[in-house]
Design a protein around this motif. Sequence first.
Motif, mmCIF file in Angstrom:
data_model
loop_
_atom_site.group_PDB
_atom_site.id
_atom_site.type_symbol
_atom_site.label_atom_id
_atom_site.label_comp_id
_atom_site.label_asym_id
_atom_site.label_seq_id
_atom_site.Cartn_x
_atom_site.Cartn_y
_atom_site.Cartn_z
ATOM 1 N N ASP A 87 0.888 -1.398 0.004
ATOM 2 C CA ASP A 87 0.030 0.142 -0.002
ATOM 3 C C ASP A 87 0.988 1.378 -0.013
ATOM 4 O O ASP A 87 0.624 2.230 -0.632
ATOM 5 N N ALA A 88 2.051 1.286 0.838
ATOM 6 C CA ALA A 88 2.717 2.367 0.865
ATOM 7 C C ALA A 88 3.474 2.723 -0.359
ATOM 8 O O ALA A 88 3.610 3.740 -0.880
ATOM 9 N N LEU A 221 12.391 4.497 -1.922
ATOM 10 C CA LEU A 221 12.494 3.276 -1.307
ATOM 11 C C LEU A 221 11.430 2.888 -0.349
ATOM 12 O O LEU A 221 11.243 4.112 0.233
ATOM 13 N N VAL A 222 10.954 1.910 -0.087
ATOM 14 C CA VAL A 222 10.217 1.451 0.647
ATOM 15 C C VAL A 222 10.445 0.145 1.697
ATOM 16 O O VAL A 222 10.652 -0.925 0.769
ATOM 17 N N ALA A 254 1.432 -3.180 11.699
ATOM 18 C CA ALA A 254 2.412 -2.866 10.564
ATOM 19 C C ALA A 254 3.146 -1.479 10.570
ATOM 20 O O ALA A 254 2.370 -0.788 10.824
ATOM 21 N N LEU A 255 4.175 -1.506 10.049
ATOM 22 C CA LEU A 255 5.070 -0.427 9.902
ATOM 23 C C LEU A 255 5.942 -0.348 8.696
ATOM 24 O O LEU A 255 6.690 -1.351 8.570
ATOM 25 N N ALA A 256 5.778 0.867 7.912
ATOM 26 C CA ALA A 256 6.670 0.684 6.706
ATOM 27 C C ALA A 256 7.243 2.143 6.754
ATOM 28 O O ALA A 256 6.745 3.166 7.120
#
Length: 263
Positions: A87-88, A221-222, A254-256
């Motif tokens: 998603d990010a 960058l992700v 979650a964490l991005a």
Amino acid sequence: MTVFSFRPDRPALVHRLRAAGCVYAEDEAELLIAAADSAEALADLVERRVAGLPLEHVLGWAEFCGERIAVDPGVFVPRARTALLVDAAVAVTGPAAAVVDLCCGSGATTVALARRLAPRWLAAADVDPAAVACARRNLAPLAVPVFEGDLYDPLPVRWRGRLDLVLANGPYVPTAAVALMPAEARLHEAPVALDGGPDGLAVLRRVAEGAARWLAPGGHLVVEAGETQVDALRAALTAVGLHPAVVRDDDRDALAVTARRPG
């Protein structure tokens, strides 16, 4: 011709799975029954599951972002929380992007990116030969190449400085914490997919350093990381000239972290 129907004992199966520690025993029972075409086949699947193999390795597939992804024995099982990473990435990436998915594992995130971004270039890479073989099987219908090697090393040199998106679900568990992971992961997934070094950021720092060279100006960058690693990861990204931002999803736990190359 006499046809004998296959009628599994669902309550007994659920009881056995629950006794083995399967939290979602009812759901797992239905999946195992659906995967078997005989009592003997079901018994084999159940034996493997109660012995501690991840359900996805027993079934041979995992669901991720609405896709059924083949998962071979020993290959990292895609987690539901990693959907936030996709998603990010979609949120920061424009149309017709040039995309590389590092540490691709089974290729689950690559498949999701292909469906949602329609990139002009898309490739995946992983250092683990078993993961590469699995990803190639999943990505063959999409004609997406999968490179075997360490991070950016196997990518064509002509792509350097031209990528719009680098996604990496790299290992970020601190070495000392690997022993505390659930046995399903610790015993049945490749250590290279789990162990992120002393503070969990050894691989992600190298991903960041490479991104500063491989991203096009304005590219992103992700990566996925743990909550306690955010400050150190943001510092590492800033140190190589990238501009980081944090994306959280409490529902997914979650964490991005996204990071843009200025230009």
